[in-house]
Design a protein around this motif. Sequence first.
Motif, PDB file in Angstrom:
ATOM      1  N   LEU A 266      12.873 -50.082 -35.932  1.00 55.39           N
ATOM      2  CA  LEU A 266      13.406 -49.512 -34.702  1.00 55.39           C
ATOM      3  C   LEU A 266      13.272 -47.986 -34.695  1.00 55.39           C
ATOM      4  N   THR A 267      13.541 -47.356 -35.838  1.00 58.00           N
ATOM      5  CA  THR A 267      13.391 -45.894 -35.952  1.00 58.00           C
ATOM      6  C   THR A 267      11.946 -45.478 -35.723  1.00 58.00           C
ATOM      7  N   PHE A 268      11.012 -46.262 -36.302  1.00 54.68           N
ATOM      8  CA  PHE A 268       9.589 -45.966 -36.132  1.00 54.68           C
ATOM      9  C   PHE A 268       9.204 -46.007 -34.659  1.00 54.68           C
ATOM     10  N   LEU A 269       9.692 -47.003 -33.930  1.00 54.85           N
ATOM     11  CA  LEU A 269       9.400 -47.113 -32.503  1.00 54.85           C
ATOM     12  C   LEU A 269       9.970 -45.928 -31.725  1.00 54.85           C
ATOM     13  N   HIS A 270      11.209 -45.573 -32.014  1.00 59.69           N
ATOM     14  CA  HIS A 270      11.878 -44.513 -31.257  1.00 59.69           C
ATOM     15  C   HIS A 270      11.289 -43.131 -31.543  1.00 59.69           C
ATOM     16  N   GLU A 271      10.640 -42.988 -32.695  1.00 56.41           N
ATOM     17  CA  GLU A 271      10.037 -41.692 -33.024  1.00 56.41           C
ATOM     18  C   GLU A 271       8.704 -41.475 -32.308  1.00 56.41           C
ATOM     19  N   SER A 272       8.196 -42.517 -31.674  1.00 56.46           N
ATOM     20  CA  SER A 272       6.929 -42.396 -30.939  1.00 56.46           C
ATOM     21  C   SER A 272       7.208 -42.420 -29.442  1.00 56.46           C
ATOM     22  N   GLU A 273       7.071 -41.281 -28.792  1.00 54.48           N
ATOM     23  CA  GLU A 273       7.290 -41.201 -27.351  1.00 54.48           C
ATOM     24  C   GLU A 273       6.287 -42.075 -26.604  1.00 54.48           C
ATOM     25  N   LYS A 274       5.060 -42.174 -27.159  1.00 51.31           N
ATOM     26  CA  LYS A 274       4.021 -42.997 -26.526  1.00 51.31           C
ATOM     27  C   LYS A 274       4.450 -44.471 -26.512  1.00 51.31           C
ATOM     28  N   MET A 275       4.982 -44.954 -27.638  1.00 48.30           N
ATOM     29  CA  MET A 275       5.440 -46.339 -27.711  1.00 48.30           C
ATOM     30  C   MET A 275       6.613 -46.591 -26.772  1.00 48.30           C
ATOM     31  N   MET A 276       7.553 -45.661 -26.731  1.00 44.74           N
ATOM     32  CA  MET A 276       8.721 -45.825 -25.871  1.00 44.74           C
ATOM     33  C   MET A 276       8.311 -45.826 -24.400  1.00 44.74           C
ATOM     34  N   GLN A 277       7.326 -45.007 -24.060  1.00 35.83           N
ATOM     35  CA  GLN A 277       6.818 -44.983 -22.685  1.00 35.83           C
ATOM     36  C   GLN A 277       6.192 -46.327 -22.321  1.00 35.83           C
ATOM     37  N   THR A 278       5.419 -46.905 -23.272  1.00 38.70           N
ATOM     38  CA  THR A 278       4.812 -48.219 -23.042  1.00 38.70           C
ATOM     39  C   THR A 278       5.885 -49.279 -22.819  1.00 38.70           C
ATOM     40  N   LEU A 279       6.947 -49.233 -23.602  1.00 37.15           N
ATOM     41  CA  LEU A 279       8.043 -50.198 -23.454  1.00 37.15           C
ATOM     42  C   LEU A 279       8.741 -50.042 -22.100  1.00 37.15           C
ATOM     43  N   ARG A 280       8.985 -48.794 -21.705  1.00 34.94           N
ATOM     44  CA  ARG A 280       9.659 -48.554 -20.421  1.00 34.94           C
ATOM     45  C   ARG A 280       8.823 -49.070 -19.253  1.00 34.94           C
ATOM     46  N   GLU A 281       7.520 -48.796 -19.295  1.00 35.96           N
ATOM     47  CA  GLU A 281       6.638 -49.242 -18.210  1.00 35.96           C
ATOM     48  C   GLU A 281       6.529 -50.764 -18.178  1.00 35.96           C
ATOM     49  N   ALA A 282       6.490 -51.375 -19.363  1.00 36.36           N
ATOM     50  CA  ALA A 282       6.358 -52.827 -19.441  1.00 36.36           C
ATOM     51  C   ALA A 282       7.617 -53.539 -18.951  1.00 36.36           C
ATOM     52  N   SER A 283       8.776 -52.946 -19.193  1.00 40.02           N
ATOM     53  CA  SER A 283      10.042 -53.597 -18.833  1.00 40.02           C
ATOM     54  C   SER A 283      10.216 -53.774 -17.324  1.00 40.02           C
ATOM     55  N   CYS A 284       9.467 -52.998 -16.547  1.00 40.27           N
ATOM     56  CA  CYS A 284       9.580 -53.114 -15.086  1.00 40.27           C
ATOM     57  C   CYS A 284       8.229 -53.439 -14.430  1.00 40.27           C
ATOM     58  N   ASN A 285       7.305 -53.975 -15.218  1.00 39.35           N
ATOM     59  CA  ASN A 285       5.996 -54.347 -14.692  1.00 39.35           C
ATOM     60  C   ASN A 285       6.040 -55.795 -14.197  1.00 39.35           C
ATOM     61  N   PRO A 286       6.050 -56.029 -12.870  1.00 36.96           N
ATOM     62  CA  PRO A 286       6.190 -57.393 -12.340  1.00 36.96           C
ATOM     63  C   PRO A 286       4.992 -58.287 -12.642  1.00 36.96           C
ATOM     64  N   ASN A 287       3.856 -57.701 -12.983  1.00 39.55           N
ATOM     65  CA  ASN A 287       2.658 -58.487 -13.255  1.00 39.55           C
ATOM     66  C   ASN A 287       2.554 -58.947 -14.707  1.00 39.55           C
ATOM     67  N   LEU A 288       3.441 -58.440 -15.544  1.00 43.66           N
ATOM     68  CA  LEU A 288       3.405 -58.766 -16.966  1.00 43.66           C
ATOM     69  C   LEU A 288       4.033 -60.127 -17.211  1.00 43.66           C
ATOM     70  N   ARG A 289       3.508 -60.857 -18.182  1.00 47.89           N
ATOM     71  CA  ARG A 289       4.100 -62.140 -18.540  1.00 47.89           C
ATOM     72  C   ARG A 289       5.572 -61.968 -18.872  1.00 47.89           C
ATOM     73  N   THR A 290       6.391 -62.932 -18.456  1.00 42.47           N
ATOM     74  CA  THR A 290       7.844 -62.824 -18.596  1.00 42.47           C
ATOM     75  C   THR A 290       8.261 -62.541 -20.037  1.00 42.47           C
ATOM     76  N   GLY A 291       7.610 -63.205 -20.986  1.00 41.54           N
ATOM     77  CA  GLY A 291       7.977 -63.026 -22.394  1.00 41.54           C
ATOM     78  C   GLY A 291       7.831 -61.595 -22.869  1.00 41.54           C
ATOM     79  N   PHE A 292       6.737 -60.938 -22.494  1.00 41.72           N
ATOM     80  CA  PHE A 292       6.513 -59.556 -22.919  1.00 41.72           C
ATOM     81  C   PHE A 292       7.461 -58.607 -22.182  1.00 41.72           C
ATOM     82  N   ARG A 293       7.677 -58.873 -20.893  1.00 38.56           N
ATOM     83  CA  ARG A 293       8.583 -58.007 -20.123  1.00 38.56           C
ATOM     84  C   ARG A 293      10.013 -58.092 -20.675  1.00 38.56           C
ATOM     85  N   ARG A 294      10.431 -59.310 -21.003  1.00 32.53           N
ATOM     86  CA  ARG A 294      11.767 -59.515 -21.571  1.00 32.53           C
ATOM     87  C   ARG A 294      11.873 -58.847 -22.947  1.00 32.53           C
TER      88      ARG A 294
END
Length: 333
Positions: A266-294
């Motif tokens: 979790l620390t490794f993920l939070h230390e990467s702004e690029k990764m956190m940005q990808t997670l934020r964009e994916a969490s509200c992407n309606p075209n993404l498969r439900t499993g990945f968005r969740r």
Amino acid sequence: MISVIVPVYNVKDYLEQCIQSIISQTYSQFECILVDDGSNDGSGEICDSWQQKDSRIIVVHQENQGVSAARNRGLSLASNKYIYFLDADDFIKENLFEVIIQNNDEDCIIGEFAFFYNSSLIKIERHKYLLSKNYALEFLKENIRICIGSFLVKRKILINNNIYFDGKYKYGEDLEVILKILLHSKSVKLHRLPFVYYRQYINSAMGRYSFDRYSTYFSRIQLIDYAKKCKNTEVAQYIKDFSCIESLIKTTEDLWRYRYSFKKVLTFLHESEKMMQTLREASCNPNLRTGFRRAALWLLQAPYLFYIYILLKDKYYEIRYCLGKLKRKICAK
């Protein structure tokens, strides 16, 4: 006609089988470039002995620089129309080159591959045919798996477009190279034939997983800009919207599955702004498969839920496997 490039590093137990499978080809118009990447187990000497036996074999020795550098060194020495990369612990069937080169002039030829352990075939990785001319996009959408040894490419595609293996990344460099090849290829053929027999090792899963696995994610991030430079916005957008989050989620799952520290991952993920940005964009992407968005939403808001979900999912499949095994045993009586 074909330049076979084999990076060699401390593989003396498997190297003879690999080289023998190359020089036994029924199609004889090839050169085999063995790049000894600083081996210290006698692999370099095995390469030299084969060079003395067969004039088609070229051997070069270098200090250990990694597999990407070894492949690039081999490519710099290659002179034939097609390039074929093969790992030194894998092997090919004796008629492979004759089958795939016959009546073919495609820029890239992609085959299937077979997993094996010791002498036993585990499974063959099958794929669908590419139907559109946007080869890279369909390759991603169909989730066609490749490995080193499962494709043949014209040398001019690599050289003219400056396509080399990136030594920065420990994992994901093969996908990066094949996507770059597909972005520049005007003709591609898929064969329903295993090009390579890919050796599997039964050892500690923990030993195979580290934070280096996230390099598959970063190699995809790099491909976004590359696709844009090739003026293929569809591929760039698909990698951004789907491939990056898929790689990020699956790597995180695997690290936790093999008992990497919850807090360290979790620390490794939070230390990467690029990764956190990808997670934020994916969490509200309606075209993404439900499993990945969740999964993206859980990692952002309730990571413990995702962690527990992974452990429970693994336990569920473990119980299913045991019950199936028990059922088969009962039915056999």
